[in-house]
Enzyme design. Structure first.
Site, PDB file in Angstrom:
ATOM      1  N   GLN A  41       0.852  -1.193   0.000  1.00  0.00           N
ATOM      2  CA  GLN A  41       0.000   0.000   0.000  1.00  0.00           C
ATOM      3  C   GLN A  41       0.888   1.243   0.000  1.00  0.00           C
ATOM      4  O   GLN A  41       1.570   1.514   0.980  1.00  0.00           O
ATOM      5  CB  GLN A  41      -0.885  -0.038   1.253  1.00  0.00           C
ATOM      6  CG  GLN A  41      -1.745   1.177   1.494  1.00  0.00           C
ATOM      7  CD  GLN A  41      -2.481   1.057   2.813  1.00  0.00           C
ATOM      8  OE1 GLN A  41      -2.715  -0.042   3.315  1.00  0.00           O
ATOM      9  NE2 GLN A  41      -2.837   2.182   3.403  1.00  0.00           N
ATOM     10  N   GLY A  42       0.901   1.980  -1.109  1.00  0.00           N
ATOM     11  CA  GLY A  42       1.753   3.158  -1.237  1.00  0.00           C
ATOM     12  C   GLY A  42       0.987   4.432  -0.936  1.00  0.00           C
ATOM     13  O   GLY A  42       0.529   5.118  -1.861  1.00  0.00           O
ATOM     14  N   SER A  62       1.634   6.692   2.522  1.00  0.00           N
ATOM     15  CA  SER A  62       2.433   7.677   3.271  1.00  0.00           C
ATOM     16  C   SER A  62       3.670   8.113   2.502  1.00  0.00           C
ATOM     17  O   SER A  62       4.254   7.338   1.734  1.00  0.00           O
ATOM     18  CB  SER A  62       2.861   7.089   4.619  1.00  0.00           C
ATOM     19  OG  SER A  62       1.749   6.827   5.438  1.00  0.00           O
ATOM     20  N   SER A  78       4.759  -1.193   4.122  1.00  0.00           N
ATOM     21  CA  SER A  78       4.975  -2.507   4.733  1.00  0.00           C
ATOM     22  C   SER A  78       5.141  -3.591   3.676  1.00  0.00           C
ATOM     23  O   SER A  78       4.351  -3.683   2.734  1.00  0.00           O
ATOM     24  CB  SER A  78       3.796  -2.862   5.640  1.00  0.00           C
ATOM     25  OG  SER A  78       3.671  -1.930   6.687  1.00  0.00           O
ATOM     26  N   GLU A 124      -8.820  -1.244   7.264  1.00  0.00           N
ATOM     27  CA  GLU A 124      -7.546  -1.350   7.978  1.00  0.00           C
ATOM     28  C   GLU A 124      -7.766  -1.352   9.482  1.00  0.00           C
ATOM     29  O   GLU A 124      -6.964  -1.895  10.240  1.00  0.00           O
ATOM     30  CB  GLU A 124      -6.642  -0.170   7.575  1.00  0.00           C
ATOM     31  CG  GLU A 124      -5.218  -0.281   8.054  1.00  0.00           C
ATOM     32  CD  GLU A 124      -4.370   0.884   7.572  1.00  0.00           C
ATOM     33  OE1 GLU A 124      -4.818   2.031   7.676  1.00  0.00           O
ATOM     34  OE2 GLU A 124      -3.257   0.649   7.084  1.00  0.00           O
ATOM     35  N   GLU A 154      -3.165  10.869  18.054  1.00  0.00           N
ATOM     36  CA  GLU A 154      -3.649  12.251  18.080  1.00  0.00           C
ATOM     37  C   GLU A 154      -4.655  12.504  16.958  1.00  0.00           C
ATOM     38  O   GLU A 154      -5.703  13.128  17.173  1.00  0.00           O
ATOM     39  CB  GLU A 154      -2.468  13.222  17.954  1.00  0.00           C
ATOM     40  CG  GLU A 154      -1.522  13.239  19.148  1.00  0.00           C
ATOM     41  CD  GLU A 154      -0.518  12.099  19.124  1.00  0.00           C
ATOM     42  OE1 GLU A 154       0.269  11.986  20.081  1.00  0.00           O
ATOM     43  OE2 GLU A 154      -0.529  11.306  18.147  1.00  0.00           O
TER      44      GLU A 154
END
Length: 374
Positions: free
Chosen positions: A123-124, A126, A158, A242, A358
């Site tokens: 999964q690309g 970030s 990952s 997810e 956060e």
């Protein structure tokens, strides 16, 4: 199994099959390479026997049945230690995305390859400068006839070193287009010229995460997922998965580690049940919440910002469990070079990966509690 796909009967039949078909990982090698090989071995056996196909639509190579059957399979596989939750979770994150956004012909061709262990995907999302702020990503795709040329970089990807393909978010709109509306997704073959994958060594000493660089990478136009500008909607549809079904699998893994902790501390005679109470309560609260999420998904409800609650509870439970390990097994984290040390260090990232704590609390405050931005 025959219809109807009643989850309890399905679980009973699956357990019987697993008891008769030993998929236990080979002993003696706890490396990431060994985990990946075991992951593919387990998927192939489960797919060939049909279990990995239940809960997926027939149009994509599945056998139908309710989606909750996938949660049952994941819980049994990960809970028994047959597969690790990390690589297994990619099935639940990326397969629904392909089914919902890829051309039907592409989904029908590719999904069975993933579910059967023929391929691994990543999964690309970030980037070095845009992790939690996904809307600010800068990897760009520019149309060139019947292809798109991609340039940019991704990080914290990952298992990219094992992946054959990548679900990639890019920016395709110009400065006049709002950030969210300028994002487009592609399904990219990672052996395409111009792609470089570099594993990252983290403090838990496992190269699970990677940097991925795209230098003038040509992607066929028919590999676009959805339409131009659909990337943000795809990401928002993906993230609840997810934080739902794949969490169910991770919870099963955490419970198995909790059981292992109980065995060790009772063997040492150094702890009472009350010393384990906080970790058990955190895990049980998380499981109850996640169970409700699985049933909402099974009832056809669309998951959304409410899954941020699941993410906050998961991070808290995981860190509480491994804090308890550190307290009750003196030296296991600080001095021993074993699984407890590796997992304790990995647990520190639980409040970061998949969306920081956060950010999740802001989502809960603003979108669920309507508390505004202050």
């Amino acid at each position: 199994m025959t219809e109807p796909f009643e989850p309890a009967a399905f679980r009973t039949a699956l357990r019987a099959w697993l008891d008769e078909n030993d998929l236990t990982p080979p002993p003696g090698d706890d490396s990431l390479d060994a985990h990946q090989a075991q992951h593919l071995r387990a998927l192939k056996a489960l797919y060939d026997a049909g279990w990995m196909r239940y809960g997926w639509p027939e149009s994509a190579g599945g056998l139908g049945g309710p989606e909750i059957l996938r949660a049952v399979v994941g819980e049994e596989i990960v809970g028994r230690g047959i597969d690790h939750p990390g690589p297994y979770s990619m099935l639940e994150v990326l397969t629904p995305t392909m089914i919902d956004y890829a051309r039907p012909e592409l989904a029908a061709e590719m999904v069975p390859r993933l579910l059967s262990g023929q391929e691994t995907w990543c999964q690309g999302f970030s980037e070095p400068g845009s992790g939690s702020d996904l809307a600010s990503l800068t990897t760009r795709a520019v149309q060139d006839g019947d292809r798109w040329i991609v340039n940019g970089a991704k990080v914290w990807t990952s298992f990219a070193q094992y992946a054959n393909r990548c679900v990639l978010l890019t920016r395709t709109g110009g400065p006049e287009v709002a950030n969210h509306e300028a994002i487009t997704a592609f399904f990219v073959d990672l052996d395409t010229p111009g792609i470089t994958v570099r594993p990252l060594r983290t403090m838990h000493d496992v190269d699970e995460f990677c940097e991925v660089y795209f230098d003038d990478v040509a992607v066929p136009a028919d590999r676009m997922l959805g339409e131009p500008g659909d990337g943000w909607r795809l990401a928002m549809d993906l993230l609840p998965y997810e934080r739902s079904t794949c969490f169910w699998q991770r919870i099963a893994y955490l419970y198995s580690r909790f059981d292992a902790l109980i065995g060790e501390v009772r063997g040492l005679g150094t702890a009472s049940d009350s010393d384990l109470g906080e970790a058990y309560l955190a895990l049980h609260t998380l499981r109850c919440r996640s169970r409700a999420t699985q049933h909402r998904l099974a009832d056809g409800q669309k998951l959304g910002p409410d899954t941020s609650i699941d993410k906050v509870l998961l991070a808290g439970a995981e860190q509480t469990l491994y804090d308890t390990v550190r307290d009750l097994l003196p030296g296991a984290v600080e001095l021993d070079d074993g699984a407890w040390r590796t997992e304790y260090l990995y647990s520190r990232a639980a409040t970061i990966y998949g969306g920081t704590a956060e950010v999740q609390r802001n989502i809960i405050a603003r979108r669920l509690l309507d508390l505004g931005k202050e």
